[in-house]
Design a protein around this motif. Structure first.
Motif, PDB file in Angstrom:
ATOM      1  N   SER A  62       0.843  -1.194   0.000  1.00  0.00           N
ATOM      2  CA  SER A  62       0.000   0.000   0.000  1.00  0.00           C
ATOM      3  C   SER A  62       0.877   1.242   0.000  1.00  0.00           C
ATOM      4  O   SER A  62       2.030   1.204   0.448  1.00  0.00           O
ATOM      5  CB  SER A  62      -0.932   0.024   1.221  1.00  0.00           C
ATOM      6  OG  SER A  62      -0.201   0.335   2.396  1.00  0.00           O
ATOM      7  N   ALA A  63       0.310   2.336  -0.493  1.00  0.00           N
ATOM      8  CA  ALA A  63       1.048   3.602  -0.506  1.00  0.00           C
ATOM      9  C   ALA A  63       1.313   4.085   0.919  1.00  0.00           C
ATOM     10  O   ALA A  63       2.365   4.680   1.198  1.00  0.00           O
ATOM     11  CB  ALA A  63       0.255   4.653  -1.287  1.00  0.00           C
ATOM     12  N   ASP A  64       0.383   3.831   1.859  1.00  0.00           N
ATOM     13  CA  ASP A  64       0.578   4.255   3.248  1.00  0.00           C
ATOM     14  C   ASP A  64       1.762   3.537   3.874  1.00  0.00           C
ATOM     15  O   ASP A  64       2.595   4.152   4.552  1.00  0.00           O
ATOM     16  CB  ASP A  64      -0.686   3.982   4.066  1.00  0.00           C
ATOM     17  CG  ASP A  64      -1.801   4.972   3.768  1.00  0.00           C
ATOM     18  OD1 ASP A  64      -1.510   6.035   3.174  1.00  0.00           O
ATOM     19  OD2 ASP A  64      -2.962   4.680   4.119  1.00  0.00           O
ATOM     20  N   ARG A  65       1.871   2.225   3.632  1.00  0.00           N
ATOM     21  CA  ARG A  65       3.005   1.468   4.196  1.00  0.00           C
ATOM     22  C   ARG A  65       4.321   1.928   3.570  1.00  0.00           C
ATOM     23  O   ARG A  65       5.343   1.994   4.249  1.00  0.00           O
ATOM     24  CB  ARG A  65       2.798  -0.026   3.993  1.00  0.00           C
ATOM     25  CG  ARG A  65       1.783  -0.631   4.950  1.00  0.00           C
ATOM     26  CD  ARG A  65       1.869  -2.163   4.936  1.00  0.00           C
ATOM     27  NE  ARG A  65       1.002  -2.729   5.961  1.00  0.00           N
ATOM     28  CZ  ARG A  65      -0.255  -3.093   5.765  1.00  0.00           C
ATOM     29  NH1 ARG A  65      -0.797  -2.940   4.569  1.00  0.00           N
ATOM     30  NH2 ARG A  65      -0.982  -3.597   6.735  1.00  0.00           N
ATOM     31  N   ALA A  66       4.292   2.242   2.285  1.00  0.00           N
ATOM     32  CA  ALA A  66       5.505   2.735   1.643  1.00  0.00           C
ATOM     33  C   ALA A  66       5.929   4.069   2.243  1.00  0.00           C
ATOM     34  O   ALA A  66       7.113   4.296   2.497  1.00  0.00           O
ATOM     35  CB  ALA A  66       5.280   2.873   0.138  1.00  0.00           C
ATOM     36  N   ALA A  67       4.963   4.957   2.474  1.00  0.00           N
ATOM     37  CA  ALA A  67       5.283   6.260   3.054  1.00  0.00           C
ATOM     38  C   ALA A  67       5.853   6.117   4.463  1.00  0.00           C
ATOM     39  O   ALA A  67       6.818   6.805   4.830  1.00  0.00           O
ATOM     40  CB  ALA A  67       4.036   7.142   3.068  1.00  0.00           C
ATOM     41  N   ARG A  68       5.268   5.225   5.253  1.00  0.00           N
ATOM     42  CA  ARG A  68       5.779   5.018   6.617  1.00  0.00           C
ATOM     43  C   ARG A  68       7.183   4.415   6.582  1.00  0.00           C
ATOM     44  O   ARG A  68       8.047   4.780   7.386  1.00  0.00           O
ATOM     45  CB  ARG A  68       4.821   4.119   7.405  1.00  0.00           C
ATOM     46  CG  ARG A  68       3.507   4.785   7.766  1.00  0.00           C
ATOM     47  CD  ARG A  68       2.797   4.027   8.875  1.00  0.00           C
ATOM     48  NE  ARG A  68       2.407   2.684   8.464  1.00  0.00           N
ATOM     49  CZ  ARG A  68       1.245   2.374   7.885  1.00  0.00           C
ATOM     50  NH1 ARG A  68       0.366   3.338   7.640  1.00  0.00           N
ATOM     51  NH2 ARG A  68       0.963   1.132   7.564  1.00  0.00           N
ATOM     52  N   ALA A  69       7.408   3.500   5.650  1.00  0.00           N
ATOM     53  CA  ALA A  69       8.735   2.893   5.546  1.00  0.00           C
ATOM     54  C   ALA A  69       9.783   3.927   5.155  1.00  0.00           C
ATOM     55  O   ALA A  69      10.888   3.955   5.716  1.00  0.00           O
ATOM     56  CB  ALA A  69       8.704   1.759   4.524  1.00  0.00           C
ATOM     57  N   VAL A  88      12.574   7.839  -0.467  1.00  0.00           N
ATOM     58  CA  VAL A  88      11.333   8.464  -0.927  1.00  0.00           C
ATOM     59  C   VAL A  88      10.339   7.380  -1.322  1.00  0.00           C
ATOM     60  O   VAL A  88      10.706   6.335  -1.861  1.00  0.00           O
ATOM     61  CB  VAL A  88      11.562   9.412  -2.130  1.00  0.00           C
ATOM     62  CG1 VAL A  88      12.433  10.587  -1.745  1.00  0.00           C
ATOM     63  CG2 VAL A  88      12.165   8.662  -3.308  1.00  0.00           C
ATOM     64  N   ALA A  89       9.069   7.640  -1.039  1.00  0.00           N
ATOM     65  CA  ALA A  89       7.997   6.751  -1.459  1.00  0.00           C
ATOM     66  C   ALA A  89       7.502   7.182  -2.837  1.00  0.00           C
ATOM     67  O   ALA A  89       7.413   8.370  -3.137  1.00  0.00           O
ATOM     68  CB  ALA A  89       6.851   6.787  -0.451  1.00  0.00           C
TER      69      ALA A  89
END
Length: 277
Positions: free
Chosen positions: A247-254, A266-267
């Motif tokens: 998910s985009a949210d998990r990528a952003a948090r990572a 960067v996500a």
């Protein structure tokens, strides 16, 4: 009518898989690579005028605007005079296109301004032909054979660079084997799960030698896995790595977590071909 002034994106190039299949007598290596592009990258601004180059952006300090810069070389190859501004947003010499993507964006921008594309863009570098396409492709030979592929699923991803430089020739020289099998047949991927399953049966043959030369790359790959990446690999000859997320949210948090190590992270996502912006 040709555009008088243009803004052209130069998206980050990702070698999702990269097999080294041989070496020519002149020393150039033969490759077989599935190439895709991310939704982040540099940005080129072009306008009519005497040929010039100005470099801005967070990574401007890593580049010189001298005669050897690939953006100026691309304009000269196209026989065009243009005032060029490069907004450098990606790390320099990091395995994700860099100067090749910028040169290709200059050529695309000049074409929009009415100039003809040069007949041999590979003269500027092995990655320039595929970066000129900036769409999913199979890249073979020394980079001059580019076969466009269907669109890939828009997978959320994170790009990470530990802030180290690697010499591409040095990575190639550290290869244990140069006559590896080519990629398997590349299907049309219905979703990200099928893409990842296919990638698990491929390699980046440059990853192991790069990790031996720069152990931080292995640390980045481990950290991507620890933050939930479904699949992680180094791009090109490094040192930038990518990880796919569900998910985009998990990528952003990572990405936020990985920046705490002092790394550039960067996500983004696998992106369709760029259009004028």
């Amino acid at each position: 009518m040709p555009d008088a002034e243009v803004v052209e994106p130069a998206p980050a190039k990702l070698n999702l898989a990269l097999h080294v299949t041989g070496r020519r007598a002149d020393g150039y290596h033969l490759l077989d690579s599935l190439v895709a592009f991310a939704g982040v990258g540099d940005r080129l601004h072009l306008s009519p005028g005497p040929l010039s180059l100005r470099i801005t952006g967070p990574f401007a300090a890593g580049l010189e605007a001298g005669e050897g810069n690939l953006c100026l070389r691309a304009a000269r190859l196209a026989g065009a005079d243009a005032a060029i501004t490069l907004d450098k947003r990606l790390p320099v010499a990091s395995g994700i296109g860099g100067g090749s993507a910028d040169a290709a964006a200059v050529l695309r921008g000049l074409a929009r301004m009415g100039h003809a594309l040069p007949a041999a863009p590979a003269m500027l570098g092995a990655d320039v032909p595929v970066c000129l396409l900036s769409a999913p492709a199979r890249m073979q030979g020394t980079g001059e054979i580019v076969t466009k592929l269907p669109a890939l699923p828009p997978v959320p991803l994170v790009l990470v660079n530990p802030g180290i430089g690697l010499s591409t020739p040095q990575v190639f020289e550290a290869l244990a084997r140069r006559d590896n099998a080519p990629l398997p047949a590349i299907p049309r991927f219905a979703d990200s799960e099928r893409l990842i399953l296919w990638l698990r049966d491929t390699r980046n043959d440059l990853q192991d030698p790069a990790c031996r030369l720069a152990p931080a790359i292995g640390q980045v790959l481990d950290a991507l896995a620890a933050t939930g990446a479904l699949f992680a690999r180094m791009s090109g000859s490094g040192a930038t790595c990518f990880g796919f997320f569900d998910s985009a949210d998990r990528a952003a948090r990572a990405a936020s977590c990985l920046r705490q190590y002092g790394w550039w992270a960067v996500a983004s996502e696998l992106a369709p071909p760029p259009g004028p912006r």
